[in-house]
Design a protein around this motif. Structure first.
Motif, PDB file in Angstrom:
ATOM      1  N   CYS A  67      15.111   4.030 -12.643  1.00  0.00           N
ATOM      2  CA  CYS A  67      14.890   5.401 -13.113  1.00  0.00           C
ATOM      3  C   CYS A  67      13.500   5.606 -13.708  1.00  0.00           C
ATOM      4  N   VAL A  68      12.890   4.563 -14.237  1.00  0.00           N
ATOM      5  CA  VAL A  68      11.560   4.682 -14.838  1.00  0.00           C
ATOM      6  C   VAL A  68      10.747   3.448 -14.460  1.00  0.00           C
TER       7      VAL A  68
ATOM      8  N   THR B   3       0.801  -1.220   0.000  1.00  0.00           N
ATOM      9  CA  THR B   3       0.000   0.000   0.000  1.00  0.00           C
ATOM     10  C   THR B   3       0.835   1.273   0.000  1.00  0.00           C
ATOM     11  N   ILE B   4       0.862   1.922  -1.160  1.00  0.00           N
ATOM     12  CA  ILE B   4       1.503   3.229  -1.317  1.00  0.00           C
ATOM     13  C   ILE B   4       0.593   4.047  -2.233  1.00  0.00           C
ATOM     14  N   ILE B   5       0.013   5.102  -1.707  1.00  0.00           N
ATOM     15  CA  ILE B   5      -0.776   6.004  -2.549  1.00  0.00           C
ATOM     16  C   ILE B   5       0.203   6.758  -3.429  1.00  0.00           C
ATOM     17  N   CYS B   6      -0.125   6.900  -4.672  1.00  0.00           N
ATOM     18  CA  CYS B   6       0.824   7.324  -5.680  1.00  0.00           C
ATOM     19  C   CYS B   6       0.672   8.780  -6.078  1.00  0.00           C
ATOM     20  N   GLN B   7       1.732   9.306  -6.616  1.00  0.00           N
ATOM     21  CA  GLN B   7       1.735  10.641  -7.195  1.00  0.00           C
ATOM     22  C   GLN B   7       1.082  10.604  -8.572  1.00  0.00           C
ATOM     23  N   ILE B   8       1.018  11.738  -9.210  1.00  0.00           N
ATOM     24  CA  ILE B   8       0.494  11.823 -10.574  1.00  0.00           C
ATOM     25  C   ILE B   8       1.541  11.235 -11.521  1.00  0.00           C
TER      26      ILE B   8
ATOM     27  N   LYS C 133      11.529   8.626  -6.583  1.00  0.00           N
ATOM     28  CA  LYS C 133      11.903   8.949  -5.205  1.00  0.00           C
ATOM     29  C   LYS C 133      10.758   8.678  -4.239  1.00  0.00           C
ATOM     30  N   PHE C 134       9.507   8.938  -4.667  1.00  0.00           N
ATOM     31  CA  PHE C 134       8.369   8.694  -3.786  1.00  0.00           C
ATOM     32  C   PHE C 134       8.253   7.212  -3.415  1.00  0.00           C
TER      33      PHE C 134
ATOM     34  N   ASN D 271      12.034  -0.510   1.045  1.00  0.00           N
ATOM     35  CA  ASN D 271      13.430  -0.901   1.198  1.00  0.00           C
ATOM     36  C   ASN D 271      13.957  -1.487  -0.096  1.00  0.00           C
ATOM     37  N   ASN D 272      13.067  -2.131  -0.845  1.00  0.00           N
ATOM     38  CA  ASN D 272      13.472  -2.795  -2.071  1.00  0.00           C
ATOM     39  C   ASN D 272      12.374  -2.601  -3.109  1.00  0.00           C
ATOM     40  N   ILE D 273      12.688  -1.968  -4.216  1.00  0.00           N
ATOM     41  CA  ILE D 273      11.689  -1.691  -5.247  1.00  0.00           C
ATOM     42  C   ILE D 273      11.179  -2.979  -5.886  1.00  0.00           C
ATOM     43  N   HIS D 274      11.917  -4.074  -5.726  1.00  0.00           N
ATOM     44  CA  HIS D 274      11.492  -5.357  -6.288  1.00  0.00           C
ATOM     45  C   HIS D 274      10.230  -5.893  -5.624  1.00  0.00           C
ATOM     46  N   CYS D 275       9.858  -5.379  -4.466  1.00  0.00           N
ATOM     47  CA  CYS D 275       8.674  -5.902  -3.785  1.00  0.00           C
ATOM     48  C   CYS D 275       7.380  -5.290  -4.308  1.00  0.00           C
TER      49      CYS D 275
END
Length: 123
Positions: free
Chosen positions: A79-80, A10-15, A40-41, A47-51
């Motif tokens: 980066c993207v 659960t992470i509410i996202c930016q535009i 960055k958000f 801790n790990n973007i792979h999750c």
């Protein structure tokens, strides 16, 4: 119309930085690709973007989710991030597209169509 973009966990996202909408010539299927250039958000909250395993978009009446998440890396850092939605129903696609237009208007985003392509369809 209200749109909420949320990653799981659960992470509410930016535009999103870019939204690309494509549709088949008959209009019964299409894809919507959300591209996020500033990760960055996410990095601040994970801790790990792979999750990351799912992106969900909630509208007033529907929930759209995808597990087709692509992360592009440069110099060992993400980066993207791209999330691709495949929609295989004309009515759902029309509803989703109307919500995207309202979302763009509410957030002050520009929204345009490829007029050259649309003109060529009529010929």
């Amino acid at each position: 119309m209200n749109i909420t973009i949320k990653f799981f966990p659960t992470i509410i996202c930016q535009i999103p930085d870019h939204i690309r909408v494509t549709r088949s010539l008959l209009g019964d299927t299409g894809t919507v690709t959300f591209t996020f250039n500033n990760l960055k958000f996410l990095m601040d909250k994970l801790n790990n973007i792979h999750c990351l395993y799912q992106l969900e978009i909630r509208t007033d009446q529907h929930i759209y989710s995808t597990r087709d998440i692509r992360i592009l890396w440069a110099n060992g850092k993400p980066c993207v991030l791209q999330a691709v939605f495949f929609i295989h129903n004309r009515e759902l696609f029309d509803y989703f597209f109307q919500n995207l237009q309202a979302f763009a208007f509410d957030k002050g985003l520009s929204f345009f169509q490829n007029e050259e392509y649309i003109e060529n369809l009529g010929n």
